[in-house]
Design a protein around this motif. Structure first.
Motif, mmCIF file in Angstrom:
data_model
loop_
_atom_site.group_PDB
_atom_site.id
_atom_site.type_symbol
_atom_site.label_atom_id
_atom_site.label_comp_id
_atom_site.label_asym_id
_atom_site.label_seq_id
_atom_site.Cartn_x
_atom_site.Cartn_y
_atom_site.Cartn_z
ATOM 1 N N GLU A 161 24.638 59.490 42.361
ATOM 2 C CA GLU A 161 24.068 60.240 43.448
ATOM 3 C C GLU A 161 23.486 61.044 44.187
ATOM 4 N N GLU A 162 24.802 61.043 44.980
ATOM 5 C CA GLU A 162 25.244 62.380 45.929
ATOM 6 C C GLU A 162 25.490 63.731 45.203
ATOM 7 N N GLY A 163 25.740 63.528 44.284
ATOM 8 C CA GLY A 163 26.575 64.982 43.443
ATOM 9 C C GLY A 163 28.268 65.249 43.740
ATOM 10 N N THR A 164 28.758 64.358 44.144
ATOM 11 C CA THR A 164 30.085 64.852 44.213
ATOM 12 C C THR A 164 30.351 64.695 42.747
ATOM 13 N N TYR A 165 29.763 64.174 41.972
ATOM 14 C CA TYR A 165 30.627 65.559 40.867
ATOM 15 C C TYR A 165 29.934 66.301 40.380
ATOM 16 N N LYS A 166 29.007 66.476 40.640
ATOM 17 C CA LYS A 166 28.592 67.658 40.324
ATOM 18 C C LYS A 166 29.683 68.849 41.239
ATOM 19 N N ALA A 167 29.905 68.579 42.337
ATOM 20 C CA ALA A 167 30.143 68.874 43.624
ATOM 21 C C ALA A 167 31.667 69.817 43.156
ATOM 22 N N VAL A 168 32.318 68.666 42.574
ATOM 23 C CA VAL A 168 33.728 69.234 41.906
ATOM 24 C C VAL A 168 34.035 69.387 40.624
ATOM 25 N N ASP A 169 32.985 69.621 39.549
ATOM 26 C CA ASP A 169 33.191 69.791 38.720
ATOM 27 C C ASP A 169 33.845 71.736 39.304
ATOM 28 N N ASP A 170 34.382 72.301 37.355
ATOM 29 C CA ASP A 170 34.764 73.335 37.353
ATOM 30 C C ASP A 170 33.905 73.702 35.969
ATOM 31 N N PRO A 171 32.949 74.653 36.683
ATOM 32 C CA PRO A 171 31.760 75.234 35.462
ATOM 33 C C PRO A 171 32.650 75.672 34.161
ATOM 34 N N THR A 172 33.510 76.371 33.977
ATOM 35 C CA THR A 172 34.291 76.405 33.322
ATOM 36 C C THR A 172 34.880 75.632 32.066
ATOM 37 N N LYS A 173 34.958 74.499 32.453
ATOM 38 C CA LYS A 173 35.688 73.575 32.101
ATOM 39 C C LYS A 173 34.554 72.331 32.450
ATOM 40 N N PRO A 174 32.918 72.814 31.747
ATOM 41 C CA PRO A 174 32.568 70.845 32.759
ATOM 42 C C PRO A 174 33.066 69.422 32.450
ATOM 43 N N LEU A 175 32.378 68.433 33.021
ATOM 44 C CA LEU A 175 32.644 67.401 32.862
ATOM 45 C C LEU A 175 31.161 66.544 32.665
#
Ligand SMILES: [Zn+2]
Length: 760
Positions: free
Chosen positions: A605-619
């Motif tokens: 909800e707070e977007g942590t996963y988004k913040a740490v995601d490497d856009p070239t290797k999205p998870l």
């Protein structure tokens, strides 16, 4: 010798010798369940017994039993059964062969090829080795396959799914990879192979390959066969993938496969997998894995092949075709009986399977030769004037490998007799060098600890108990576990899951059971291959059969001490202590799940996963999940209280009996023994576990999605694992009821014992 202190240096031991009087060897306290005089006699007979088993004879039995492939349906499987029958008869047992007709598929056509981007045709063969004389019996060997996979002819892109277990699929989901319409390649390990196929099918895969990675049992562990014990590049692990919701013959679930039992049509069987599957070597897996592209596999997913592990899907396209002959085979259980004396209606049962996938030296003949020397030794003792108080039933099971067929059908055929007469079941399977390994019903924990204290390990001359204590301390993960192994009177035994012939006794009927073998020093990677044979075992398994002899001595002592006891040596205090840990583990599990889920949801909800995601290797972030509710564990806690009081009262009554001047007559103990036999049956519920009605035991079961591993308090734990919180809550009172029933029977036993001892 009672030992509770840790192994210390000599100086400290010497100092202690002055501080405490040392008990001399001939004033052993009486064995549990024995009067002082009966105990003395028993110990003398046990010593005579332990002198008899011979390593040389075991080696000759193995040479004979592994001389040719002896899988279900093969001529040598039947030949072995007839030979085993003759041995038991020669040793004075009343023995017979009990046949069953079961569905046993064998390969008709197997084909695996990569059609793009490069062509590769898998070998699907294990090459004979010149140095290994039985490895070349190619015409009699079952080809490499997984029994009870579906027939199919499928083509699809390859997806690598690590071990193919539930958390691997969660990871695939986050990586954005679907296996729908694909062929999944998984590696062996971390769970039962049948679960890998089942999960692949549930996620929409068309087919499944299971390979042996050299990181798990090949060259990166050690030298490969024949230079060493590990799996060579073309070695393949065969094995059953039958859905284990119903062990035994797939066409007669829950019923014995004897004439008169109606059989299901093949298409109606629920235990045959839905997709085709093939086991392959790392020699065959390497070219396939090398052509997978897409995301690089997470660190924990990478094996030891010299390539970059990637997930796919594709561009490797694989075509697999698997067809089986869906035939009935006859299996041959060898059942040998040595009649007891004044308690002959109570049976102590001992078993090990005799069928193999190929020549099967380690699995199962290393355990079978131990069983045979026990039987011969009992025959010898009989000639010297010993008669077991209870009847011994020695069983050489057929059809274990395809799905515990021989033991399950026999148990289903004799269900009522077993409920009336069986006292305990002792199982072994493979055996090697090293430490005593025990999984068992916890009412047997104290009894097994007692035997482990009386037998010496041949490599170290420590007792089995002391050596096991050492390894338990060394391998414990936490200081608490280390301290417990140092201070608890008994070493804990594991819970029984699945994977050998104790399952029908323990899980279907509730008979106290134990699975015992030595291991930890024997290494290797020949499991279920043509290389598990006499040459391998005599070079790398247990050369000299030192530990096979030790298994005879250990198992035989367990069987004998159980059979001769005046009062069955069941103990409920260790059992209760174990149940306490199970309940507290469930409570911790809920707390952990609540904390984890809350935290993960928050991070989503707070977007942590988004913040740490490497856009070239999205998870992808994990899905937001419902936080598990608070549970009402009160029914289980109350039942534990009741059980605790009952166990203590029984133990106190035993202590009074021990201190009394006179020991009751055998006949006075009949009622107590009968109640003790009933006590473990009380843990079963005729309706069985949710979705698994064959599994009646409410305390112990294998996991539906782990296979081998035990799931204590399975109704509750399995539902929690599946995050079905309502079901989990509804199972708590059922498990509690089983414990309360058990406590009720223990109370009756306490009263009967008090009566037998002439106390008011
Ligand atoms: Zn086995």
């Amino acid at each position: 010798m009672p030992i509770s202190a840790p192994q210390r240096g000599l100086t400290l031991l010497a100092a202690l010798a002055f501080a405490y009087p040392i008990r001399s060897a001939d004033t052993n306290p009486p064995l549990d369940g024995y009067s002082a005089s009966a105990s003395q006699t028993e110990r003398e007979w046990e010593q005579k017994f332990r002198a008899i088993p011979s390593s040389e004879r075991q080696q000759e039995y193995m040479r004979r039993l592994t001389a040719r492939p002896h899988h279900v349906g093969s001529p040598y499987d039947k030949d072995n059964a007839e030979w085993l029958l003759k041995q038991f008869q020669a040793w004075g047992f009343d023995a017979h062969i009990e046949p069953f007709d079961v569905l046993f598929p064998t390969p008709k056509e197997r084909r695996l090829e990569m059609t793009a981007p490069v062509k590769y045709r898998a070998q699907l063969e294990e090459p004979p080795l010149a140095i290994d004389p039985t490895s070349g019996q190619t015409h009699e060997q079952l080809p490499t396959y997984n029994a009870y996979g579906a027939d199919g002819d499928v083509t699809g892109p390859l997806v690598y799914a690590n071990y193919g277990m539930p958390d691997d699929y969660e990871e695939l989901e986050r990586l954005g990879v679907s296996v729908k319409g694909a062929i999944v390649i998984t590696r062996y390990g971390h769970g039962w192979r049948g679960v890998k196929v089942k999960l692949a099918a549930e996620h929409g895969a068309l087919g499944c390959l299971i390979y042996s990675d050299p990181g798990d049992d090949g060259y990166s562990r050690g030298e490969t066969y024949p230079q060493g014990p590990f799996r060579p590049s073309q070695g393949v692990q065969r094995g059953s993938v039958m859905d284990t919701d119903y062990p035994g013959d797939p066409l007669t679930p829950g019923k014995p496969s004897i004439p008169g039992t109606p059989r299901l049509a093949l298409k109606d069987s629920t235990t045959i997998q839905k997709i085709p599957v093939l086991p392959i070597s790392y020699g065959d897996a390497q070219p396939l894995l090398a052509e997978i592209r897409g995301r690089v596999a997470p660190r924990g997913w990478r094996g030891s092949l010299p390539l970059t592990y990637r997930i796919g899907p594709g561009p490797a396209i694989v075509h697999m075709k698997v067809l089986s002959n869906w035939d009935q085979s006859r299996i041959y259980d060898v059942i040998a009986r040595l009649d007891g004396g004044d308690m002959r209606d109570e049976w102590v049962i001992r078993g090990n399977h005799h069928d193999a996938w190929v020549n099967g030296a380690e699995d199962p003949i290393s355990g079978q030769v131990a069983l045979l020397e026990e039987a011969r030794a009992f025959g010898e003792l009989k000639k010297q004037g010993w008669t077991p108080r209870r009847t011994l039933i020695y069983c050489a099971w057929d059809g274990e490998e395809p799905g515990l067929l021989g033991s399950t059908e026999w148990v289903e055929a004799h269900e009522q007799e077993l409920k009336d007469h069986a006292v305990a079941y002792f199982n072994s399977d493979t055996n090697g060098r090293g430490f005593l390994g025990v999984d068992a019903s916890h009412v047997l924990e104290k009894f097994i600890n007692g035997v482990a204290r009386d037998i010496h390990d041949p490599e170290t001359d420590l007792t089995l108990w002391k050596r096991l204590q050492g390894s338990t301390i060394a391998e414990a993960h936490t200081p608490e576990e280390k301290n417990e192994a140092r201070q608890r009177a008994d070493l804990r035994v594991g819970a029984l899951g699945d994977g050998s012939d104790y399952a029908p006794f323990m899980h279907h009927i509730g008979i106290p059971s134990a699975d015992i073998g030595f291991g930890g020093e024997t290494e290797g990677g020949i499991y279920h291959s043509i290389y598990d044979d006499f040459y391998w075992y005599t070079h790398y398994g247990d050369p000299g059969f030192v530990y096979c002899r030790l298994l005879s001595q250990t198992m035989g002592t367990l069987v004998m001490r159980m059979a001769d006891a005046e009062l069955l040596p069941f103990d409920f205090t260790d059992f209760t202590d174990t149940i306490r840990t199970y309940i507290s583990n469930l409570q911790k599990l809920v707390k952990n799940q609540q904390d984890l889920t809350r935290e993960r949801n928050r991070e989503v909800e707070e977007g942590t996963y988004k913040a740490v995601d490497d856009p070239t290797k999205p998870l992808k972030p994990p899905p937001v999940r419902t936080v598990p509710p608070f549970f009402n564990f009160a029914p289980l806690e109350n039942a534990l209280e009741v059980l605790d009081r009952s166990a203590d009262a029984y133990a106190a009554q035993i202590a009074r009996l021990r201190n009394a001047s006179a020991w009751p007559e055998d006949t006075a103990l009949d009622r107590v023994n009968h109640l003790l036999m009933q006590s473990s049956l009380a843990l079963t519920d005729p309706e069985g576990l949710p979705g698994r009605p064959w599994f009646k035991n409410q305390i112990y079961a294998p996991g539906a999605y782990t296979g081998y591993e035990a799931k204590p308090l399975p109704g509750v734990l399995e539902a929690m694992d599946r995050k079905d919180w309502d079901l989990a809550q509804s199972q708590i009172p059922r498990a509690a009821a089983a414990l309360t029933r058990e406590a009720g029977v223990i109370d009756q036993a306490t009263a009967a014992l008090s009566h037998a001892a002439g106390q008011p």
